[in-house]
Write a protein that holds these residues in place. Structure first.
Motif, PDB file in Angstrom:
ATOM      1  N   ASN A  63      49.487  67.022  36.448  1.00 39.21           N
ATOM      2  CA  ASN A  63      50.276  65.803  36.630  1.00 39.21           C
ATOM      3  C   ASN A  63      50.481  65.599  38.131  1.00 39.21           C
ATOM      4  OD1 ASN A  63      52.146  63.611  36.166  1.00 39.21           O
ATOM      5  ND2 ASN A  63      52.491  64.506  34.134  1.00 39.21           N
TER       6      ASN A  63
ATOM      7  N   SER B  84      54.146  69.242  40.998  1.00 41.98           N
ATOM      8  CA  SER B  84      53.511  69.211  39.674  1.00 41.98           C
ATOM      9  C   SER B  84      52.755  70.498  39.378  1.00 41.98           C
ATOM     10  CB  SER B  84      52.576  67.999  39.562  1.00 41.98           C
ATOM     11  OG  SER B  84      51.621  68.017  40.599  1.00 41.98           O
TER      12      SER B  84
ATOM     13  N   ARG C  98      60.473  66.186  30.470  1.00 39.16           N
ATOM     14  CA  ARG C  98      59.569  67.327  30.394  1.00 39.16           C
ATOM     15  C   ARG C  98      59.912  68.235  29.216  1.00 39.16           C
ATOM     16  NH1 ARG C  98      55.382  65.516  32.995  1.00 39.16           N
ATOM     17  NH2 ARG C  98      56.033  64.504  34.934  1.00 39.16           N
TER      18      ARG C  98
ATOM     19  N   TYR D 260      54.204  72.395  36.401  1.00 34.93           N
ATOM     20  CA  TYR D 260      54.005  71.956  35.016  1.00 34.93           C
ATOM     21  C   TYR D 260      52.861  72.736  34.377  1.00 34.93           C
ATOM     22  CZ  TYR D 260      56.407  67.755  36.823  1.00 34.93           C
ATOM     23  OH  TYR D 260      57.272  66.888  37.415  1.00 34.93           O
TER      24      TYR D 260
END
Length: 207
Positions: free
Chosen positions: A93, A86, A172, A89
């Motif tokens: 998250n 994560s 995403r 990202y």
């Protein structure tokens, strides 16, 4: 198999193409409530409007005796899979795992000797025909074939239900998606490299 809506695959031709390309599967049955699994090379066939999974199992493997007694047999096929950090990202998250998988349920029956020979002929043709010195059914001695046939049991499963998942970060945003692909290419393991290639092709196909 639990499949969130983002990742569910419904295109039948796409699913069966995946099965053909990832044909080393896992067959699962039960005996007195206990799951039994064997990893096998399998084949996919279609007869009129009915789909089948075929294969063979060692005679010494007791699982073959459960094939016809089980109400339903499960066959699982798996494609590339990779850990997704994560940290890749834009927003905070949790990590996850990307993967491809197909589950096929059906009713199995045992092949007779002639059906088994036909299935093995097709299997050898699939994996040997492009080789310099192909090992095909007709090139093997009758003595060897007779001996080997005694050691295996062929089966055929009529497909009754199919579940397919492509978990490729479709949920995403494009920026995150592209960064995941880039980061996967930086990983050293083959699974991550394959996942990056798969995600790249999938992104282009959807655009």
């Amino acid at each position: 198999m639990y499949i969130p809506r983002y990742f569910k695959v419904t295109n039948v031709e796409e699913i069966w193409e995946f099965v053909r390309e990832h044909a080393f599967g896992t067959i699962v049955t039960t005996k007195q409530g206990k799951p039994i699994a064997t990893h096998l090379p399998l084949q996919f066939t279609k007869e009129e409007d009915t789909y089948y999974i075929t294969g063979h199992i060692a005679y010494g493997n007791p699982q073959w005796r459960t094939l016809e007694t089980c109400e339903a047999v499960l066959v699982m096929f798996q494609g590339p899979h990779a850990y997704i950090s994560s940290s890749w990202y834009k927003q905070e998250n949790v990590p996850t795992w990307n993967y491809q998988a197909v589950h096929v349920y059906g009713k199995a029956s045992i092949l007779n000797e002639e059906e088994l020979k036909q299935d093995l002929t097709m299997l050898l043709q699939k994996y040997e025909k492009h080789r310099e010195n192909p090992v095909l059914w007709d090139t093997l001695s009758p003595q060897l074939l007779e001996k080997e046939l005694k050691g295996i049991v062929g089966f055929k499963m009529k497909v009754q239900e199919v579940q397919a998942a492509d978990k490729l970060s479709q949920n995403r945003k494009d920026e995150d998606y592209q960064n995941i692909v880039s980061k996967l290419y930086e990983e050293k393991d083959m699974d991550s490299q394959q996942m990056a290639q798969l995600m790249e092709r999938s992104f282009k196909k959807d655009k």
